[in-house]
Design a protein around this motif. Structure first.
Motif, PDB file in Angstrom:
ATOM      1  N   ASN A   1       0.912  -1.275  -0.011  1.00  0.00           N
ATOM      2  CA  ASN A   1      -0.142   0.117   0.027  1.00  0.00           C
ATOM      3  C   ASN A   1       1.086   1.082   0.070  1.00  0.00           C
ATOM      4  O   ASN A   1       2.019   1.172  -0.016  1.00  0.00           O
ATOM      5  N   ILE A   2       0.221   2.407   0.034  1.00  0.00           N
ATOM      6  CA  ILE A   2       1.173   3.812  -0.182  1.00  0.00           C
ATOM      7  C   ILE A   2       2.058   3.934   0.619  1.00  0.00           C
ATOM      8  O   ILE A   2       3.160   4.243   0.819  1.00  0.00           O
ATOM      9  N   GLY A   3       1.543   3.865   1.978  1.00  0.00           N
ATOM     10  CA  GLY A   3       2.271   3.983   3.322  1.00  0.00           C
ATOM     11  C   GLY A   3       3.385   3.108   3.416  1.00  0.00           C
ATOM     12  O   GLY A   3       4.570   3.416   3.571  1.00  0.00           O
ATOM     13  N   THR A   4       3.082   1.788   3.176  1.00  0.00           N
ATOM     14  CA  THR A   4       4.298   0.940   3.299  1.00  0.00           C
ATOM     15  C   THR A   4       5.244   1.051   2.204  1.00  0.00           C
ATOM     16  O   THR A   4       6.673   0.835   2.452  1.00  0.00           O
ATOM     17  N   ALA A   5       4.995   1.613   0.937  1.00  0.00           N
ATOM     18  CA  ALA A   5       5.866   1.678  -0.137  1.00  0.00           C
ATOM     19  C   ALA A   5       6.804   2.844   0.342  1.00  0.00           C
ATOM     20  O   ALA A   5       7.993   2.787   0.170  1.00  0.00           O
ATOM     21  N   MET A   6       6.254   3.931   0.883  1.00  0.00           N
ATOM     22  CA  MET A   6       6.965   4.953   1.392  1.00  0.00           C
ATOM     23  C   MET A   6       8.085   4.804   2.317  1.00  0.00           C
ATOM     24  O   MET A   6       9.063   5.159   2.563  1.00  0.00           O
ATOM     25  N   ARG A   7       7.511   4.024   3.306  1.00  0.00           N
ATOM     26  CA  ARG A   7       8.579   3.668   4.487  1.00  0.00           C
ATOM     27  C   ARG A   7       9.601   2.571   3.924  1.00  0.00           C
ATOM     28  O   ARG A   7      10.568   2.772   4.242  1.00  0.00           O
ATOM     29  N   GLU A   8       9.248   1.873   2.992  1.00  0.00           N
ATOM     30  CA  GLU A   8      10.081   1.005   2.310  1.00  0.00           C
ATOM     31  C   GLU A   8      11.257   1.867   1.462  1.00  0.00           C
ATOM     32  O   GLU A   8      12.212   1.464   1.537  1.00  0.00           O
ATOM     33  N   GLY A   9      10.547   2.911   0.872  1.00  0.00           N
ATOM     34  CA  GLY A   9      11.640   3.552   0.037  1.00  0.00           C
ATOM     35  C   GLY A   9      12.588   4.404   1.183  1.00  0.00           C
ATOM     36  O   GLY A   9      13.939   4.414   0.695  1.00  0.00           O
ATOM     37  N   LYS A  10      12.212   4.733   2.213  1.00  0.00           N
ATOM     38  CA  LYS A  10      13.056   5.505   3.107  1.00  0.00           C
ATOM     39  C   LYS A  10      14.040   4.491   3.603  1.00  0.00           C
ATOM     40  O   LYS A  10      15.337   4.911   3.860  1.00  0.00           O
ATOM     41  N   GLU A  11      13.639   3.298   4.144  1.00  0.00           N
ATOM     42  CA  GLU A  11      14.464   2.279   4.683  1.00  0.00           C
ATOM     43  C   GLU A  11      15.692   1.876   3.609  1.00  0.00           C
ATOM     44  O   GLU A  11      16.690   1.715   3.816  1.00  0.00           O
ATOM     45  N   ARG A  12      15.107   1.714   2.154  1.00  0.00           N
ATOM     46  CA  ARG A  12      16.144   1.326   1.327  1.00  0.00           C
ATOM     47  C   ARG A  12      17.254   2.580   1.088  1.00  0.00           C
ATOM     48  O   ARG A  12      18.354   2.268   0.931  1.00  0.00           O
ATOM     49  N   ALA A  13      16.720   3.592   1.088  1.00  0.00           N
ATOM     50  CA  ALA A  13      17.552   4.847   1.087  1.00  0.00           C
ATOM     51  C   ALA A  13      18.802   4.811   2.212  1.00  0.00           C
ATOM     52  O   ALA A  13      19.966   5.006   1.825  1.00  0.00           O
ATOM     53  N   LYS A  14      18.336   4.528   3.390  1.00  0.00           N
ATOM     54  CA  LYS A  14      19.417   4.316   4.671  1.00  0.00           C
ATOM     55  C   LYS A  14      20.236   3.224   4.209  1.00  0.00           C
ATOM     56  O   LYS A  14      21.216   3.341   4.526  1.00  0.00           O
ATOM     57  N   GLU A  15      19.678   1.992   3.619  1.00  0.00           N
ATOM     58  CA  GLU A  15      20.697   1.190   3.049  1.00  0.00           C
ATOM     59  C   GLU A  15      21.745   1.349   2.169  1.00  0.00           C
ATOM     60  O   GLU A  15      22.754   1.062   2.462  1.00  0.00           O
ATOM     61  N   ILE A  16      21.134   2.083   1.237  1.00  0.00           N
ATOM     62  CA  ILE A  16      22.078   2.824   0.136  1.00  0.00           C
ATOM     63  C   ILE A  16      23.035   3.719   0.814  1.00  0.00           C
ATOM     64  O   ILE A  16      24.349   3.326   0.436  1.00  0.00           O
ATOM     65  N   GLU A  17      22.628   4.478   1.750  1.00  0.00           N
ATOM     66  CA  GLU A  17      23.662   5.255   2.355  1.00  0.00           C
ATOM     67  C   GLU A  17      24.628   4.577   3.159  1.00  0.00           C
ATOM     68  O   GLU A  17      25.700   4.731   3.036  1.00  0.00           O
ATOM     69  N   GLU A  18      24.364   3.626   3.737  1.00  0.00           N
ATOM     70  CA  GLU A  18      25.167   2.932   4.518  1.00  0.00           C
ATOM     71  C   GLU A  18      26.199   2.150   3.835  1.00  0.00           C
ATOM     72  O   GLU A  18      27.149   2.094   3.963  1.00  0.00           O
ATOM     73  N   TRP A  19      25.606   1.420   2.443  1.00  0.00           N
ATOM     74  CA  TRP A  19      26.254   0.810   1.457  1.00  0.00           C
ATOM     75  C   TRP A  19      27.551   1.759   0.692  1.00  0.00           C
ATOM     76  O   TRP A  19      28.702   1.356   0.730  1.00  0.00           O
ATOM     77  N   LEU A  20      26.886   2.964   0.573  1.00  0.00           N
ATOM     78  CA  LEU A  20      27.972   3.783  -0.095  1.00  0.00           C
ATOM     79  C   LEU A  20      28.957   4.276   0.843  1.00  0.00           C
ATOM     80  O   LEU A  20      30.110   4.342   0.505  1.00  0.00           O
ATOM     81  N   LEU A  21      28.846   4.322   2.064  1.00  0.00           N
ATOM     82  CA  LEU A  21      29.649   4.715   2.836  1.00  0.00           C
ATOM     83  C   LEU A  21      30.741   3.886   3.482  1.00  0.00           C
ATOM     84  O   LEU A  21      31.907   3.886   3.798  1.00  0.00           O
ATOM     85  N   LYS A  22      30.222   2.555   3.398  1.00  0.00           N
ATOM     86  CA  LYS A  22      31.069   1.145   3.788  1.00  0.00           C
ATOM     87  C   LYS A  22      31.779   0.581   2.586  1.00  0.00           C
ATOM     88  O   LYS A  22      32.915   0.170   2.821  1.00  0.00           O
ATOM     89  N   LYS A  23      31.237   0.530   1.362  1.00  0.00           N
ATOM     90  CA  LYS A  23      31.291  -0.514   0.303  1.00  0.00           C
ATOM     91  C   LYS A  23      31.898   0.234  -0.967  1.00  0.00           C
ATOM     92  O   LYS A  23      32.734  -0.350  -1.496  1.00  0.00           O
ATOM     93  N   ALA A  24      30.975   1.204  -1.152  1.00  0.00           N
ATOM     94  CA  ALA A  24      31.330   1.636  -2.560  1.00  0.00           C
ATOM     95  C   ALA A  24      32.774   2.455  -2.852  1.00  0.00           C
ATOM     96  O   ALA A  24      33.165   2.252  -3.904  1.00  0.00           O
ATOM     97  N   PRO A  25      33.345   2.814  -1.777  1.00  0.00           N
ATOM     98  CA  PRO A  25      34.692   3.395  -2.143  1.00  0.00           C
ATOM     99  C   PRO A  25      35.781   2.141  -2.437  1.00  0.00           C
ATOM    100  O   PRO A  25      36.679   2.354  -3.104  1.00  0.00           O
TER     101      PRO A  25
END
Length: 348
Positions: A303-327
């Motif tokens: 549903n819309i609310g769940t999709a928005m929450r999941e988008g934010k959570e994935r964004a946090k995962e992306i940030e963590e990945w960028l800071l730890k693994k991407a370099p």
């Protein structure tokens, strides 16, 4: 409609993120990442943002002006939008593709961005596989709703929209999409609307909305599934089989009945529309190592609310990945492209 509320924008970060799909999940992720200071580019095949919230849900539920307001907020935050642009790898054609004027390869994005979020939703309806399903007057609910909404907000002419006034509409299904068809049917003057569901009302996650529709005159028939569409040159009725539930499974019985119908709309689910055709066999952790993440309906119905929450959570995962693994460049672009190729060819 606020997809993300940024209290204070962070300092610019040295990473670029591509988000494919401007639905609730993608927009929520874009807002979070832009607020944190990342350069964010959103690629969307439609002429503006919002996904199915903008182009599939009735105006009476979510007016397009509220969606547009939310997208403008993200633009002010610094999110870069690329509308009418479809990202392709091996994607089949799907609903809304006619709006795409530009095509960008997934391989190109892998080379230009540090991480990618795929949030392309589920724009491909499941087909009703019974005799007569291809008769004129039979519609998949998603396409019907999409065309009605596009006419309401000025993109399509009403001349191409089915005339529902005075008609009996039979809606197959009992989810939010089926509910939305019933809502639009009433607004467009249908004389009678009958919803038919293979399970019981209590099994529907839209039961609250359906109860309201029943109070307003919509007929609801539970424990029945279509076995054939009746008609010669166009639909005239639907034959249903009674069902029962055994150990959680739907069992079709030999008991039959027929409903007359002028219009049939089936809402039996949507299929994910990822630019990578086969993600089912993919080890999601492997794709994450390549900097590819997924969120929203492209993973499973939300549903819309769940999709928005999941988008934010994935964004946090992306940030963590960028800071730890991407370099460390865990997977260079050619390796990432090969991984995608193996996934797409079913070799994973």
């Amino acid at each position: 409609m606020r997809f993300y509320i940024c209290r204070e924008k962070g300092e610019p970060k040295p990473f670029r993120i591509a988000i494919i799909g401007a639905g609730p999940a993608g927009l929520s992720a874009a807002g979070y990442l832009a607020c944190r200071g990342y350069e964010v580019h959103v690629y969307e095949k439609m002429p503006e943002g919002g996904g199915m919230v903008a182009f599939g849900i009735p105006e009476t539920r979510i007016p397009i002006r509220t969606v547009r307001g939310g997208v403008r907020d993200l633009e002010r935050l610094g999110v870069n939008f690329h509308f009418r642009t479809k990202v392709v790898y091996d994607s089949p054609r799907e609903l809304g593709d006619e709006w795409a004027e530009h095509f960008v390869s997934l391989e190109r994005l892998l080379g230009e961005f540090d991480a990618i979020l795929i949030a392309t939703g589920a724009w491909r309806p499941r087909k009703l596989k019974v005799p007569g399903a291809d008769l004129p007057g039979v519609y998949d609910a998603l396409s019907l709703l999409h065309h009605i909404k596009m006419a309401r907000i000025g993109y399509y002419s009403w001349e191409g929209i089915p005339d529902l006034k005075g008609k009996h509409i039979v809606v197959i299904g009992a989810g939010y999409t089926a509910v939305d068809v019933a809502i639009e049917g009433r607004l467009l003057g249908a004389e009678k609307i009958t919803m038919v569901y293979r399970r019981g009302l209590e099994h529907s996650y839209a039961k609250t909305e359906i109860r309201k529709l029943i109070e307003e005159g919509v007929e609801f028939i539970e424990f029945a599934t279509p076995v054939r569409i009746i008609g010669d040159e166009r639909v005239q009725g639907v034959e249903f089989a009674k069902t029962r539930i055994e150990e959680g499974s739907v069992i079709t019985t030999d008991e039959r009945f027929i409903l007359d119908a002028d219009i049939v709309a089936y809402a039996i689910g949507q299929l994910p529309t990822s630019p990578i055709r086969e993600v089912v066999c993919a080890n999601e952790e492997i794709l994450k190592e390549a900097g590819i993440f997924f969120a929203g309906d492209v993973v499973a119905p939300r549903n819309i609310g769940t999709a928005m929450r999941e988008g934010k959570e994935r964004a946090k995962e992306i940030e963590e990945w960028l800071l730890k693994k991407a370099p460390k460049k865990v997977f260079p672009v050619p390796v990432a492209a090969r991984l995608i190729s193996e996934v797409a060819n079913g070799k994973c």
